[in-house]
Scaffold this active site. Structure first.
Site, PDB file in Angstrom:
ATOM      1  N   VAL A 274     -14.973 -40.109  14.074  1.00  0.00           N
ATOM      2  CA  VAL A 274     -13.894 -41.280  13.793  1.00  0.00           C
ATOM      3  C   VAL A 274     -14.480 -42.606  14.202  1.00  0.00           C
ATOM      4  O   VAL A 274     -15.430 -42.935  15.128  1.00  0.00           O
ATOM      5  CB  VAL A 274     -12.680 -41.404  14.644  1.00  0.00           C
ATOM      6  CG1 VAL A 274     -11.844 -42.729  14.307  1.00  0.00           C
ATOM      7  CG2 VAL A 274     -11.649 -40.132  14.597  1.00  0.00           C
TER       8      VAL A 274
ATOM      9  N   SER B 142      -4.141 -17.710  -2.298  1.00  0.00           N
ATOM     10  CA  SER B 142      -5.145 -17.593  -3.467  1.00  0.00           C
ATOM     11  C   SER B 142      -6.600 -18.228  -3.133  1.00  0.00           C
ATOM     12  O   SER B 142      -6.578 -19.331  -2.264  1.00  0.00           O
ATOM     13  CB  SER B 142      -4.652 -18.802  -4.865  1.00  0.00           C
ATOM     14  OG  SER B 142      -3.510 -18.309  -5.307  1.00  0.00           O
TER      15      SER B 142
ATOM     16  N   HIS C 196      -0.975 -29.761  -1.476  1.00  0.00           N
ATOM     17  CA  HIS C 196      -2.620 -29.766  -1.040  1.00  0.00           C
ATOM     18  C   HIS C 196      -2.829 -31.283  -0.996  1.00  0.00           C
ATOM     19  O   HIS C 196      -3.813 -31.490  -1.192  1.00  0.00           O
ATOM     20  CB  HIS C 196      -3.104 -29.446  -2.347  1.00  0.00           C
ATOM     21  CG  HIS C 196      -2.981 -27.889  -2.750  1.00  0.00           C
ATOM     22  ND1 HIS C 196      -3.588 -27.372  -4.057  1.00  0.00           N
ATOM     23  CD2 HIS C 196      -2.616 -26.899  -2.240  1.00  0.00           C
ATOM     24  CE1 HIS C 196      -3.318 -26.068  -4.054  1.00  0.00           C
ATOM     25  NE2 HIS C 196      -2.637 -25.647  -3.053  1.00  0.00           N
TER      26      HIS C 196
ATOM     27  N   LEU D 256      -5.752 -23.436  10.594  1.00  0.00           N
ATOM     28  CA  LEU D 256      -7.139 -23.039  10.014  1.00  0.00           C
ATOM     29  C   LEU D 256      -8.112 -23.699  10.365  1.00  0.00           C
ATOM     30  O   LEU D 256      -8.977 -22.854  11.011  1.00  0.00           O
ATOM     31  CB  LEU D 256      -7.170 -23.138   8.416  1.00  0.00           C
ATOM     32  CG  LEU D 256      -8.292 -22.669   7.744  1.00  0.00           C
ATOM     33  CD1 LEU D 256      -7.545 -22.601   6.121  1.00  0.00           C
ATOM     34  CD2 LEU D 256      -9.437 -23.553   7.691  1.00  0.00           C
ATOM     35  N   THR D 257      -8.475 -24.796  10.525  1.00  0.00           N
ATOM     36  CA  THR D 257      -9.616 -25.498  11.255  1.00  0.00           C
ATOM     37  C   THR D 257      -9.636 -25.385  12.627  1.00  0.00           C
ATOM     38  O   THR D 257     -10.567 -25.294  13.316  1.00  0.00           O
ATOM     39  CB  THR D 257      -9.902 -26.872  10.461  1.00  0.00           C
ATOM     40  OG1 THR D 257      -8.534 -27.652  10.932  1.00  0.00           O
ATOM     41  CG2 THR D 257     -10.028 -27.025   9.047  1.00  0.00           C
TER      42      THR D 257
END
EC number: 1.1.3.4
Length: 604
Positions: free
Chosen positions: A558, A130, A536, A49-50
């Site tokens: 970082v 969801s 999660h 996703l990211t």
């Protein structure tokens, strides 16, 4: 007519996508020698996703070159097992599921499986789809408590809205239990969001649950994306109008794979970050990637390396690179470069199930969520739970540090006091009961705000063996297990109370395994042996001040090195009363702007 229209839409998609999918497949790199030894402006470790969201955003500038390295492959067109959200769970255990295994857990001396997507799109390929958002107070605390300037609800919401192509529910869906507040959603974005709808009639049970809740003063039929998720409502999903899953590869890669400045290498994994240590501060200059200790390659980054491999893997990459706790690195023979609490602060939730058989009058589709506050979850046992919150925080912090879930009692106490403030003063939802009416009344539920902390650490110096210890330390906190028990007890109660009695046809889970008049302590014993991970997990490369145990700063950089960021779900410092996709997408957009700002400052 409704079902016929839906099916015709599906036919259009089936005939329209294959050529684009084929072209995308043929454009992907599978030969590592094609990029070995070359240089890109940015290297992204992980095409989930990211990773794909940030890659798409960066390559909007044709002068920026990006390489994404993904262990899996393009899977978005594999068929209904991925494309149809109603097939949730069928993909588990396949090559698209990383299926991480925990160590034997102290609570029951068994391992548990943590599901995570492997392939372009990451966990958006395998999750339930969801689409909710957390409580405002939770995101606000990232700034006010953890020192991350610019990370608050008002700043993150525009990014979460920006990626949405949201559709309002129609009249029939609203009548069934949906609600939509257009001020909380975007319509011009990339990710398609709307009601899930199989074309079948909706079950009356959702509205009956709402009526019971409303009679008890619990809010119903609200938009759970507006910053105060509380009560019972049907929810949106990341799904196209024709009901095809709107996964990250379909939305961020399929439209952009032809960009000449974007390269995607599949079937390879990033093992470690390469550093230039001749400078005062170590600088990331590339990565080592491959499939085996004897078959790996280097590729170089002109500007930055971006880790987007998820909360289980990104901390491993850091540790293999010499960034982490000295005791962990010494144990496997990796020389420490930077001392940071990498892999700690792991926070995942636990899921249990209450399932009832139903009479024919309850038949029909429908999914909803009940976000319950602390007091709603515990009911008449709330004083017992508040007593724990008011007397046990210091003891819990000491216990977690002794078990290796965190490194500093004082810093962890800051987290705990923040959680107590959420639950007591902000009425942040403490438990979620996810309701599915397809053929039954199935209630999956979880404690949203765990106080336990776990860890993930490497167990070998060879990154390609992927030997690691993943220990979420489930239920080693007494409030966590009590909350899970209380939410389970509540789920049973709402299944067969008031208007719901007309649909009830016996309980399947836990059924005869737990007396119907079971006490809260009986439920505690039950959930300890009957739960799974909720998938999660967050916090293993936490974004917070270094003094509080942070690994990355407010720009996801970082600490202690240059040109290295972590941009995935490992950086939220807290759990959230939400399904996490919306937040991760917002994070990816916000971090992209920080990356671009640094890039523009460098080239200009």
């Amino acid at each position: 007519m409704k079902l016929l229209g839906l099916l015709s839409g599906l036919v259009v998609v089936a005939t329209a996508l294959p050529q684009a999918d084929f072209d995308l497949q043929s454009s992907l790199l599978t030969d590592p020698t094609k990029v070995a030894g070359t240089t890109f402006d940015y290297i992204i470790a992980g095409g989930g996703l990211t990773g794909l969201t940030v890659a798409a955003r960066l390559t909007e500038n044709p002068n920026i070159t990006v390489l994404v390295i993904e262990r899996g492959f393009y899977e978005s067109n594999i068929g209904p097992i991925i494309e149809n959200l109603n097939h949730y769970g069928d993909i588990f255990g396949t090559s698209v599921d990383q299926a991480f295994e925990t160590i034997p857990l102290a609570i029951h001396n068994r391992t548990e499986i943590v599901r995570s997507g492997k392939g372009l799109g990451g966990s958006t390929l395998v999750n339930g789809g969801s689409w909710t958002r957390p409580h405002k107070a939770q995101v606000d605390s990232w700034e006010s408590v953890f020192g991350m300037e610019g990370w608050n609800w008002d700043s993150l919401l525009p990014y979460m809205k920006k990626i949405e192509a949201a559709r309002a529910p129609n009249a029939e869906q609203i009548a069934a239990g949906h609600y939509y507040d257009p001020s909380c959603h975007g319509t011009d974005g990339i990710v398609h969001v709307g009601p899930r709808d199989t074309g079948e009639s909706f079950s009356p049970m959702i509205k009956s649950l709402m009526k019971n809740a409303n009679n008890s003063g619990i809010p119903v039929q609200k938009d759970l994306g507006c910053g105060v998720p509380h009560g019972i409502s049907m929810i949106l999903n990341d799904v196209h109008e024709d009901q095809t899953r709107s996964d990250a590869a379909r939305e961020w890669l399929l439209p952009n794979y032809q960009r000449s400045n974007l390269k995607i290498l599949t079937g390879q994994m990033v093992g470690k970050v390469l550093f230039d240590t001749t400078t005062t501060t170590p600088k990331a200059v590339g990565v080592n990637f491959g499939t085996h200790a004897k078959v790996n390659f280097d590729v170089h980054a002109r500007h930055e390396v971006l880790l987007a491999s998820g909360s289980a893997v990104s901390p491993q990459i850091l540790e293999h690179s010499g960034v982490g706790l000295k005791a962990v690195l010494d144990n496997v023979g990796v020389e420490q470069l930077v001392d940071l609490p990498v892999g700690l602060n792991l926070q995942d939730q636990t899921t249990t199930t209450v399932r009832s058989n139903i009479n024919s009058i309850g038949a029909g589709q429908g999914q909803a969520a009940y976000f319950a506050t602390f007091n709603e979850t515990f009911g008449d046992q709330a004083p017992r739970a508040h007593q724990l919150l008011n007397t046990k925080l210091e003891e819990w912090a000491k216990d977690v540090v002794s078990r290796g879930g965190f490194h500093n009692e004082t810093a962890l106490l800051v987290q705990y006091e923040n959680y107590r403030d959420w639950l007591v003063n902000e009425d942040v939802s403490f438990a979620e009961i996810f309701i599915d009416t397809a053929g039954k009344l199935n209630l999956d539920l979880w404690d949203l705000i765990p106080f336990t902390r776990g860890y993930v650490h490497i167990l070998d110096s060879d990154p390609y063996l992927r030997r690691f210890a993943y220990d979420p330390q489930f239920f080693l906190n007494e409030l966590d297990v009590l909350g899970q028990a209380a939410a389970s007890k509540l789920a049973r109660e709402i299944s067969n109370t008031g208007e719901m009695t007309q649909y009830f046809n016996g309980e399947a889970i836990p059924g005869n395994n737990l007396a119907y008049n079971a006490t809260l302590d009986d439920w505690v014993d039950h959930v300890k042996q009957n739960f799974r991970a909720n998938y999660h997990g967050v916090g293993t490369c936490s974004m917070m001040s270094k003094e509080l145990g942070g690994v990355v700063d407010a720009a996801a950089r970082v600490y202690g090195v240059e040109s290295l960021r972590v941009i995935d779900g490992s950086i939220p410092p807290t759990q959230l009363s939400s399904h996490v996709m919306t937040v991760f997408y917002g994070m990816a957009q916000k971090v992209s702007e920080a990356i671009l700002a640094d890039y523009n400052a460098t080239v200009n």
